[in-house]
Design an enzyme around this catalytic site. Sequence first.
Site, PDB file in Angstrom:
ATOM      1  CE  LYS A 134      -1.954   2.857   2.813  1.00 54.95           C
ATOM      2  NZ  LYS A 134      -1.956   4.100   2.107  1.00 54.95           N
ATOM      3  CD  GLU A 176      13.590   0.692   9.011  1.00 53.86           C
ATOM      4  OE1 GLU A 176      14.090   1.965   9.270  1.00 53.86           O
ATOM      5  OE2 GLU A 176      13.888  -0.299   9.058  1.00 53.86           O
ATOM      6  CB  CYS A 180      13.280   9.097   7.857  1.00 52.82           C
ATOM      7  SG  CYS A 180      14.156   8.327   6.664  1.00 52.82           S
ATOM      8  CD  GLU A 218      10.234  12.633  11.611  1.00 54.02           C
ATOM      9  OE1 GLU A 218       8.767  12.460  11.653  1.00 54.02           O
ATOM     10  OE2 GLU A 218      10.881  12.133  10.517  1.00 54.02           O
TER      11      GLU A 218
HETATM   12  P1  NAD Z   1       2.463   8.579   7.561  1.00 47.47           P
HETATM   13  O1  NAD Z   1       2.617   7.743   8.845  1.00 47.47           O
HETATM   14  O2  NAD Z   1       1.455   9.267   7.803  1.00 47.47           O
HETATM   15  O3  NAD Z   1       1.982   7.546   6.495  1.00 47.47           O
HETATM   16  C1  NAD Z   1       2.728   6.446   6.149  1.00 47.47           C
HETATM   17  C2  NAD Z   1       1.815   5.195   5.485  1.00 47.47           C
HETATM   18  O4  NAD Z   1       0.862   4.912   6.426  1.00 47.47           O
HETATM   19  C3  NAD Z   1       0.781   5.790   4.448  1.00 47.47           C
HETATM   20  O5  NAD Z   1       0.600   4.865   3.482  1.00 47.47           O
HETATM   21  C4  NAD Z   1      -0.564   6.057   4.895  1.00 47.47           C
HETATM   22  O6  NAD Z   1      -1.682   5.874   4.288  1.00 47.47           O
HETATM   23  C5  NAD Z   1      -0.441   4.728   5.951  1.00 47.47           C
HETATM   24  N1  NAD Z   1      -1.274   4.776   7.041  1.00 47.47           N
HETATM   25  C6  NAD Z   1      -1.840   6.072   7.763  1.00 47.47           C
HETATM   26  N2  NAD Z   1      -2.563   5.628   8.694  1.00 47.47           N
HETATM   27  C7  NAD Z   1      -2.354   4.339   8.921  1.00 47.47           C
HETATM   28  C8  NAD Z   1      -3.069   3.300   9.747  1.00 47.47           C
HETATM   29  N3  NAD Z   1      -3.817   3.822  10.600  1.00 47.47           N
HETATM   30  N4  NAD Z   1      -2.703   2.017   9.623  1.00 47.47           N
HETATM   31  C9  NAD Z   1      -2.169   1.441   8.630  1.00 47.47           C
HETATM   32  N5  NAD Z   1      -1.390   2.504   7.628  1.00 47.47           N
HETATM   33  C10 NAD Z   1      -1.727   3.842   7.851  1.00 47.47           C
HETATM   34  O7  NAD Z   1       3.617   8.866   7.121  1.00 47.47           O
HETATM   35  P2  NAD Z   1       4.098   9.838   5.935  1.00 47.47           P
HETATM   36  O8  NAD Z   1       3.739  11.294   6.349  1.00 47.47           O
HETATM   37  O9  NAD Z   1       3.418   9.356   4.559  1.00 47.47           O
HETATM   38  O10 NAD Z   1       5.735   9.951   5.914  1.00 47.47           O
HETATM   39  C11 NAD Z   1       6.464  10.589   6.654  1.00 47.47           C
HETATM   40  C12 NAD Z   1       7.061   9.996   8.009  1.00 47.47           C
HETATM   41  O11 NAD Z   1       7.572   8.739   7.441  1.00 47.47           O
HETATM   42  C13 NAD Z   1       7.977  10.679   8.781  1.00 47.47           C
HETATM   43  O12 NAD Z   1       7.692  10.369   9.976  1.00 47.47           O
HETATM   44  C14 NAD Z   1       9.268  10.024   8.367  1.00 47.47           C
HETATM   45  O13 NAD Z   1      10.164  10.203   9.213  1.00 47.47           O
HETATM   46  C15 NAD Z   1       8.708   8.547   8.099  1.00 47.47           C
HETATM   47  N6  NAD Z   1       9.806   7.853   7.496  1.00 47.47           N
HETATM   48  C16 NAD Z   1      10.637   7.087   7.897  1.00 47.47           C
HETATM   49  C17 NAD Z   1      11.769   6.360   7.180  1.00 47.47           C
HETATM   50  C18 NAD Z   1      12.784   5.480   8.070  1.00 47.47           C
HETATM   51  O14 NAD Z   1      13.179   4.544   7.046  1.00 47.47           O
HETATM   52  N7  NAD Z   1      12.972   5.352   9.148  1.00 47.47           N
HETATM   53  C19 NAD Z   1      11.915   6.580   5.885  1.00 47.47           C
HETATM   54  C20 NAD Z   1      11.046   7.472   5.267  1.00 47.47           C
HETATM   55  C21 NAD Z   1       9.892   8.309   6.102  1.00 47.47           C
END
Ligand code: NAD
Length: 507
Positions: free
Chosen positions: A193, A268, A302, A402
Site C-alpha cells: 500500500k 522504520e 527521515c 520532526e
Molecule cells: P504516515 O505515517 O502518515 O503514512 C505512512 C503510510 O501509512 C501511508 O501509506 C499511510 O496511508 C499509511 N497509514 C496511515 N494511517 C494508517 C493506519 N492507521 N494504519 C495503517 N497504515 C496507515 O507517514 P508519511 O507522512 O507518509 O511519511 C512521513 C513519515 O515517514 C515521517 O515521520 C518520516 O520520518 C517517516 N519515514 C521514515 C523512514 C525510515 O526509514 N525510518 C523513511 C521515510 C519516512
Amino acid sequence: MQDLTVIPASNTAALPAEPMTLRHWIGGAWRDSADGATSERRSPAHGVPVSIAAKGARAEAEAAIAAARAAFDAGEWSRASGKDRATLLLRVADLIDRDQQAIARQEVLESGKPISQALAESEGAADLWRYAAALARTMHGDSHNSLGPDMLGLVLKEPIGVVSLITPWNFPFLIVSQKLPFALAAGCTAVVKPSELTPGTTVMLGRILEEAGLPGGVCNIVLGYGDPVGETLSTDPRIDMVSFTGSTGVGKRITAAASATLKKVSLELGGKNPQVIFPDADLDQAADAIAFGVYFNAGECCNSGSRIIVHEDVAEALTEKVVALSRRVPFGDPLDARTQVGAIISPEHLAKIDGYVRGAVAAGARVALGGAALDVGGLGAQFYQPTIVTAVRPEMPIATEEVFGPVLSVLTFRDFDEAIALANGATYGLSAGVWSRDVSTCLDFARRVQAGTVWTNTWMDGFAELPFGGFKESGQGRELGRYGLEEFLEVKTVQMRIGRTRGAWVA
Ligand code: NAD
C-alpha cells in the site's frame, strides 16, 4: 527575498497533458474499486492533476490479502529456488533502468522532489533489486553436527509468509524497493500500500513486475488511505507480518492493531538526527554536509540532519558558513535539472513547518536565514525558504520533534558529555553524525550515541549492504543488508535422530 537562489518555472511544457490512471493490482489483474471511488493527486509544484488513482476500500484490501495468501500457499513462488527468484529480481532491475526517466518524472510530479534526485532514487532502487537477487541465491540456514553421534540439528530459514508493505510519500520508489525485493527474495508474497499522495511509481513497479513474469497474486497493490486499507493490512489474520515506513504515531497505531493477531511488525519511523561538530572539525566540509543533510528532499526525510549541536567556540563561524551555502542552494521548479530543492508535499504540511519556526521564535530562538514561504516565479505557493534557526534550546519542539522541512536548528555545547546528552536527548534514535579530525572522538561518539546509523565526517551515505533502522521511537527491525532479508525469514529447527534409537523413556 533574502538573496536566495531560486529557479522559476522553466519546464512547464513537460507537464502531462493527462493525469496517469492508476488501478489496484490484485491476483494478477488490474482493477478499479468496486464502488468506483478515485482520488486525484495534483503536482505540489505545478498545481495540475498528475494522477487519478482508484481509492480502495476494505473489499479491495481483503481481495488482495486473499490473493497473496493463496499464492503463498500454492508455493509457486514461496517454494521456488533462489536461482529462479534471483533471475526475476534481476529482470526487474533491468526494467527499472529502462523506465528510469518515466519513473523519475512521475515521482517529481507527485512528490515535488527535483528531477535529478528522482533519477538517483530510481537508480538506487534498481541497485536494491540487484542486491536482493544476490541474497536470494546465497541465503542459507545452519547445521549443528556436534550434538552427539546420533543427532543432527538443522536450522532452516523459511519465508515468513504473507507480508503487508505500507510506505510513505517522501521516497515512494526507493522505500518500496527497500522492502519488496527483500520480501520476494525470501519467498514471501506481498500486499503493497503506497501513500495516497504518491501512488504512481508503485503502480509503475507493479507493471514492471508483471512484465518480468512474476506469477499472479505474489505481489498485489492496493491504493488508498490508512483507513481502511492500511488498517485492514495491519489486522487481517491472513497477514503474517507488517513492514511499515512512516510516522512514529502511525507506527504505534499499527503495532497496537497488529497485536490482536500477534503478527510480526517491523517499523522504520521518524528521526530527529543530530550532527555534532567538535572544534577540530573541518568546518567547510561539515557546513556542506549540513546543507545537504537539511535541504535534501526539502528536509522531508527521515534522515534529515535537522539538528546540529556545535561546540560554542566554532558555532558562530560554522553558522556563517552554513548561511552562506544555504543562499546558493537552488530552490524551485523540480522539473529543472539545476534545482536541488523542490516543493513541499502539501499546504497543510507547509503550515506545520512554518508553525515550528514561529513557535521557536516566540520562545526566544532567532532566525538567521529564511523563516517563511518561498515565492518561486510562475509556480504555486508550496515552497519554503532555506531556514536556519539559532539560539535553540533543547526543550523547544523545534529541537525535539520532526519538522520535516528545510529548517535547521542550531544548538551549542561545551564538552563531550554535554554533546552526547543533547544528542541522546530526543525520543528518536535513527541516525547521528560526528565531525572531528580525531578518530578517538569519532569512535567514542559512535559508541555512545543512541542511533541505528552513525556517520563520521560524512552525512547520509547509504549502501545496499549496510543495515538501516532506528533505536528508540525510530523503529524496530532493520532494512537493507543481510538483516533486511532476515526480517522476512522464519527460523525452523529440525532435530534428526540418525541410525540408533534413543534409550526407552518408559522403563
Ligand atoms: P504516515 O505515517 O502518515 O503514512 C505512512 C503510510 O501509512 C501511508 O501509506 C499511510 O496511508 C499509511 N497509514 C496511515 N494511517 C494508517 C493506519 N492507521 N494504519 C495503517 N497504515 C496507515 O507517514 P508519511 O507522512 O507518509 O511519511 C512521513 C513519515 O515517514 C515521517 O515521520 C518520516 O520520518 C517517516 N519515514 C521514515 C523512514 C525510515 O526509514 N525510518 C523513511 C521515510 C519516512
